[in-house]
Design a protein around this motif. Sequence first.
Motif, PDB file in Angstrom:
ATOM      1  N   VAL A  27       0.851  -1.180   0.000  1.00 20.84           N
ATOM      2  CA  VAL A  27       0.000   0.000   0.000  1.00 20.84           C
ATOM      3  C   VAL A  27       0.891   1.235   0.000  1.00 20.84           C
ATOM      4  O   VAL A  27       1.875   1.300   0.723  1.00 20.84           O
ATOM      5  CB  VAL A  27      -0.918   0.014   1.249  1.00 20.84           C
ATOM      6  N   HIS A  28       0.539   2.216  -0.814  1.00 19.61           N
ATOM      7  CA  HIS A  28       1.339   3.447  -0.858  1.00 19.61           C
ATOM      8  C   HIS A  28       0.484   4.607  -0.403  1.00 19.61           C
ATOM      9  O   HIS A  28      -0.580   4.825  -0.966  1.00 19.61           O
ATOM     10  CB  HIS A  28       1.864   3.697  -2.262  1.00 19.61           C
ATOM     11  N   PRO A  29       0.855   5.383   0.549  1.00 20.31           N
ATOM     12  CA  PRO A  29       2.041   5.200   1.380  1.00 20.31           C
ATOM     13  C   PRO A  29       1.811   4.131   2.443  1.00 20.31           C
ATOM     14  O   PRO A  29       0.702   3.965   2.937  1.00 20.31           O
ATOM     15  CB  PRO A  29       2.241   6.564   2.035  1.00 20.31           C
ATOM     16  N   SER A  30       2.839   3.413   2.753  1.00 23.83           N
ATOM     17  CA  SER A  30       2.768   2.353   3.740  1.00 23.83           C
ATOM     18  C   SER A  30       2.501   2.934   5.121  1.00 23.83           C
ATOM     19  O   SER A  30       3.059   3.969   5.477  1.00 23.83           O
ATOM     20  CB  SER A  30       4.087   1.577   3.772  1.00 23.83           C
ATOM     21  N   PRO A  31       1.654   2.267   5.916  1.00 25.30           N
ATOM     22  CA  PRO A  31       1.436   2.753   7.285  1.00 25.30           C
ATOM     23  C   PRO A  31       2.709   2.712   8.124  1.00 25.30           C
ATOM     24  O   PRO A  31       2.829   3.410   9.113  1.00 25.30           O
ATOM     25  CB  PRO A  31       0.390   1.801   7.858  1.00 25.30           C
ATOM     26  N   LEU A  32       3.672   1.906   7.718  1.00 25.45           N
ATOM     27  CA  LEU A  32       4.924   1.799   8.474  1.00 25.45           C
ATOM     28  C   LEU A  32       6.069   2.547   7.800  1.00 25.45           C
ATOM     29  O   LEU A  32       7.218   2.384   8.169  1.00 25.45           O
ATOM     30  CB  LEU A  32       5.290   0.324   8.646  1.00 25.45           C
ATOM     31  N   ALA A  33       5.749   3.388   6.817  1.00 25.73           N
ATOM     32  CA  ALA A  33       6.795   4.109   6.093  1.00 25.73           C
ATOM     33  C   ALA A  33       7.627   4.978   7.026  1.00 25.73           C
ATOM     34  O   ALA A  33       8.844   5.080   6.869  1.00 25.73           O
ATOM     35  CB  ALA A  33       6.183   4.952   4.986  1.00 25.73           C
ATOM     36  N   GLU A  34       6.988   5.584   8.002  1.00 29.67           N
ATOM     37  CA  GLU A  34       7.717   6.444   8.933  1.00 29.67           C
ATOM     38  C   GLU A  34       8.732   5.629   9.741  1.00 29.67           C
ATOM     39  O   GLU A  34       9.825   6.101  10.040  1.00 29.67           O
ATOM     40  CB  GLU A  34       6.731   7.133   9.873  1.00 29.67           C
ATOM     41  N   PHE A  35       8.377   4.399  10.072  1.00 31.28           N
ATOM     42  CA  PHE A  35       9.275   3.503  10.804  1.00 31.28           C
ATOM     43  C   PHE A  35      10.516   3.176   9.973  1.00 31.28           C
ATOM     44  O   PHE A  35      11.607   3.055  10.493  1.00 31.28           O
ATOM     45  CB  PHE A  35       8.516   2.222  11.157  1.00 31.28           C
ATOM     46  N   LEU A  36      10.341   3.030   8.666  1.00 36.67           N
ATOM     47  CA  LEU A  36      11.435   2.635   7.785  1.00 36.67           C
ATOM     48  C   LEU A  36      12.209   3.820   7.216  1.00 36.67           C
ATOM     49  O   LEU A  36      13.128   3.635   6.442  1.00 36.67           O
ATOM     50  CB  LEU A  36      10.886   1.791   6.625  1.00 36.67           C
ATOM     51  N   THR A  37      11.850   5.036   7.608  1.00 32.56           N
ATOM     52  CA  THR A  37      12.470   6.241   7.066  1.00 32.56           C
ATOM     53  C   THR A  37      13.591   6.715   7.977  1.00 32.56           C
ATOM     54  O   THR A  37      13.443   6.736   9.195  1.00 32.56           O
ATOM     55  CB  THR A  37      11.416   7.354   6.931  1.00 32.56           C
ATOM     56  N   GLY A  38      14.709   7.097   7.365  1.00 27.00           N
ATOM     57  CA  GLY A  38      15.822   7.662   8.113  1.00 27.00           C
ATOM     58  C   GLY A  38      15.799   9.178   8.039  1.00 27.00           C
ATOM     59  O   GLY A  38      15.216   9.757   7.126  1.00 27.00           O
ATOM     60  N   ILE A  39      16.429   9.813   8.997  1.00 27.97           N
ATOM     61  CA  ILE A  39      16.553  11.265   9.020  1.00 27.97           C
ATOM     62  C   ILE A  39      18.016  11.600   8.749  1.00 27.97           C
ATOM     63  O   ILE A  39      18.899  11.139   9.473  1.00 27.97           O
ATOM     64  CB  ILE A  39      16.123  11.842  10.384  1.00 27.97           C
ATOM     65  N   ILE A  40      18.252  12.358   7.691  1.00 21.76           N
ATOM     66  CA  ILE A  40      19.617  12.755   7.361  1.00 21.76           C
ATOM     67  C   ILE A  40      19.911  14.074   8.063  1.00 21.76           C
ATOM     68  O   ILE A  40      19.141  15.019   7.989  1.00 21.76           O
ATOM     69  CB  ILE A  40      19.795  12.907   5.838  1.00 21.76           C
ATOM     70  N   THR A  41      21.025  14.100   8.756  1.00 17.88           N
ATOM     71  CA  THR A  41      21.448  15.313   9.461  1.00 17.88           C
ATOM     72  C   THR A  41      22.935  15.543   9.205  1.00 17.88           C
ATOM     73  O   THR A  41      23.644  14.631   8.788  1.00 17.88           O
ATOM     74  CB  THR A  41      21.150  15.206  10.974  1.00 17.88           C
ATOM     75  N   LEU A  42      23.371  16.746   9.409  1.00 17.94           N
ATOM     76  CA  LEU A  42      24.769  17.094   9.184  1.00 17.94           C
ATOM     77  C   LEU A  42      25.479  17.283  10.520  1.00 17.94           C
ATOM     78  O   LEU A  42      24.977  17.961  11.409  1.00 17.94           O
ATOM     79  CB  LEU A  42      24.870  18.377   8.362  1.00 17.94           C
ATOM     80  N   VAL A  43      26.655  16.693  10.621  1.00 25.81           N
ATOM     81  CA  VAL A  43      27.477  16.808  11.824  1.00 25.81           C
ATOM     82  C   VAL A  43      28.716  17.618  11.446  1.00 25.81           C
ATOM     83  O   VAL A  43      29.387  17.304  10.457  1.00 25.81           O
ATOM     84  CB  VAL A  43      27.895  15.404  12.337  1.00 25.81           C
ATOM     85  N   PRO A  44      29.030  18.655  12.194  1.00 26.17           N
ATOM     86  CA  PRO A  44      30.204  19.467  11.865  1.00 26.17           C
ATOM     87  C   PRO A  44      31.501  18.658  11.978  1.00 26.17           C
ATOM     88  O   PRO A  44      31.676  17.880  12.910  1.00 26.17           O
ATOM     89  CB  PRO A  44      30.194  20.584  12.903  1.00 26.17           C
ATOM     90  N   ASN A  45      32.387  18.839  10.998  1.00 22.64           N
ATOM     91  CA  ASN A  45      33.719  18.224  11.035  1.00 22.64           C
ATOM     92  C   ASN A  45      34.633  19.112  11.870  1.00 22.64           C
ATOM     93  O   ASN A  45      34.663  20.334  11.688  1.00 22.64           O
ATOM     94  CB  ASN A  45      34.309  18.091   9.631  1.00 22.64           C
ATOM     95  N   ALA A  46      35.373  18.508  12.770  1.00 19.36           N
ATOM     96  CA  ALA A  46      36.288  19.265  13.626  1.00 19.36           C
ATOM     97  C   ALA A  46      37.384  19.906  12.778  1.00 19.36           C
ATOM     98  O   ALA A  46      37.951  19.270  11.889  1.00 19.36           O
ATOM     99  CB  ALA A  46      36.905  18.350  14.670  1.00 19.36           C
ATOM    100  N   GLY A  47      37.653  21.158  13.032  1.00 21.51           N
ATOM    101  CA  GLY A  47      38.750  21.845  12.368  1.00 21.51           C
ATOM    102  C   GLY A  47      38.448  22.313  10.959  1.00 21.51           C
ATOM    103  O   GLY A  47      39.346  22.787  10.272  1.00 21.51           O
ATOM    104  N   LYS A  48      37.198  22.173  10.497  1.00 23.03           N
ATOM    105  CA  LYS A  48      36.856  22.632   9.153  1.00 23.03           C
ATOM    106  C   LYS A  48      35.849  23.773   9.270  1.00 23.03           C
ATOM    107  O   LYS A  48      35.064  23.836  10.210  1.00 23.03           O
ATOM    108  CB  LYS A  48      36.275  21.490   8.326  1.00 23.03           C
ATOM    109  N   PRO A  49      35.880  24.681   8.296  1.00 18.49           N
ATOM    110  CA  PRO A  49      34.974  25.839   8.368  1.00 18.49           C
ATOM    111  C   PRO A  49      33.512  25.429   8.270  1.00 18.49           C
ATOM    112  O   PRO A  49      33.145  24.608   7.441  1.00 18.49           O
ATOM    113  CB  PRO A  49      35.390  26.698   7.170  1.00 18.49           C
ATOM    114  N   ARG A  50      32.695  26.017   9.123  1.00 14.94           N
ATOM    115  CA  ARG A  50      31.271  25.664   9.150  1.00 14.94           C
ATOM    116  C   ARG A  50      30.458  26.440   8.127  1.00 14.94           C
ATOM    117  O   ARG A  50      29.269  26.208   7.985  1.00 14.94           O
ATOM    118  CB  ARG A  50      30.712  25.878  10.548  1.00 14.94           C
TER     119      ARG A  50
END
Length: 73
Positions: A27-50
Amino acid sequence: MEVYDRLWGELGRPLRAMLQEALADTVHPSPLAEFLTGIITLVPNAGKPRDQVAGYCPITLLNCDVRLVARAV
């Protein structure tokens, strides 16, 4: 993952049933789609310009149940 080791007797069947339903659902959208979805986030690299893209490393945050399945596969 220690939680699963200790509580597998209680969590195993419901988790397996939920994952089977999620993977078999057409079924689209799947009722469990939120469970199978990842959240992409950015993590600052140490010593590099933000103020530049190179100053960040992307990571995907996943539900720990999905991580367990990915590890098993």
